[in-house]
Design a protein around this motif. Structure first.
Motif, PDB file in Angstrom:
ATOM      1  N   LYS A 166       0.884  -1.331   0.119  1.00 27.97           N
ATOM      2  CA  LYS A 166       0.184   0.084  -0.019  1.00 27.97           C
ATOM      3  C   LYS A 166       0.894   1.303  -0.001  1.00 27.97           C
ATOM      4  N   TYR A 167       0.440   2.236  -0.759  1.00 26.54           N
ATOM      5  CA  TYR A 167       0.993   3.532  -0.683  1.00 26.54           C
ATOM      6  C   TYR A 167       0.412   4.746  -0.020  1.00 26.54           C
ATOM      7  N   THR A 168       1.231   5.510   0.708  1.00 29.14           N
ATOM      8  CA  THR A 168       0.624   6.431   1.627  1.00 29.14           C
ATOM      9  C   THR A 168       0.492   7.806   0.845  1.00 29.14           C
ATOM     10  N   LYS A 169      -0.104   8.830   1.403  1.00 23.61           N
ATOM     11  CA  LYS A 169      -0.144  10.074   0.832  1.00 23.61           C
ATOM     12  C   LYS A 169       1.131  10.637   0.556  1.00 23.61           C
ATOM     13  N   GLU A 170       2.352  10.252   1.363  1.00 26.52           N
ATOM     14  CA  GLU A 170       3.708  10.946   0.952  1.00 26.52           C
ATOM     15  C   GLU A 170       4.109  10.078  -0.293  1.00 26.52           C
ATOM     16  N   HIS A 171       3.637   9.050  -0.456  1.00 21.10           N
ATOM     17  CA  HIS A 171       4.098   8.335  -1.699  1.00 21.10           C
ATOM     18  C   HIS A 171       3.362   9.002  -2.927  1.00 21.10           C
ATOM     19  N   ILE A 172       2.091   9.231  -2.996  1.00 20.19           N
ATOM     20  CA  ILE A 172       1.564   9.856  -4.083  1.00 20.19           C
ATOM     21  C   ILE A 172       2.139  11.405  -4.020  1.00 20.19           C
ATOM     22  N   ILE A 173       2.287  12.081  -3.141  1.00 20.70           N
ATOM     23  CA  ILE A 173       2.761  13.505  -3.399  1.00 20.70           C
ATOM     24  C   ILE A 173       4.107  13.249  -4.061  1.00 20.70           C
TER      25      ILE A 173
END
Length: 193
Positions: free
Chosen positions: A75-82
């Motif tokens: 799973k990818y976090t908000k930080e990954h997405i940014i």
């Protein structure tokens, strides 16, 4: 190269469209969900409809290259997405090596300071609005100066030549910005060790 048609082209670029912090889910996403988010929110940035904004292979390669922290339980976090959004925007101009150097400022030992990254991203979004206004003014000035130069030559009234020269000059300006960004990376970021 008429003002109206050029302004229409600029509007079609939808430069002010961005993924706002509030649009990034606060829950972790699987890779397919991240790809869907990009397709939903950034489709307007595609040059061709068939272009892929983000693929599983890209995400895996970015992680291998340490541009992204490893996913936690797939799973990818908000930080990954940014980071992926910034990466997507930067890779149009900079090399992966240059982006890696930039990201070293925020990613340490496969960890990122979430609060600092959110602040960086929000500052980027706020600055982007001003950059768009400057861009539009710069394109108008470039067009005007080019028309003045063309009027001195035997090229006047040839729209294809005018458009070709405008594309060349816009590319030239993009080169100046790219070279300056590379110098900043080389001398101000890479030189910090």
């Amino acid at each position: 190269m008429e003002e109206k048609s050029l302004n229409e082209i600029i509007r079609e670029l939808e430069l002010s469209e961005s993924i706002e912090l509030s649009s990034i889910p606060n829950i972790d996403l699987y890779m397919d969900q991240v790809i869907t988010l990009f397709e939903d929110k950034l489709t307007h940035t595609k040059r061709n409809k068939a272009d892929k904004l983000l693929t599983k292979t890209m995400i895996n390669n970015y992680t291998k290259d340490k541009l992204l922290m490893p996913a936690a339980k797939k799973k990818y976090t908000k930080e990954h997405i940014i980071l992926m959004i910034l990466l997507y925007e930067l890779k149009h101009i900079l090399t992966i090596g240059d982006i890696k150097e930039l990201f070293r400022v925020i990613i340490k030992d496969d960890k990122v300071d979430a609060k600092k990254l959110s602040s960086i991203y929000q500052t980027y979004l706020n600055s982007k609005i001003r950059a768009i206004e400057t861009f539009e003014t710069s394109v108008e000035a470039t067009t005007k100066a080019l028309k003045e130069e063309i009027s001195k030559m035997d090229l006047a009234n040839d729209k294809q030549i005018e458009n070709m020269l405008l594309a060349i000059m816009l590319t030239e300006k993009a080169t100046y910005y790219k070279r300056l960004a590379e110098k900043i990376i080389d001398e101000k970021i890479g030189a910090r060790e």
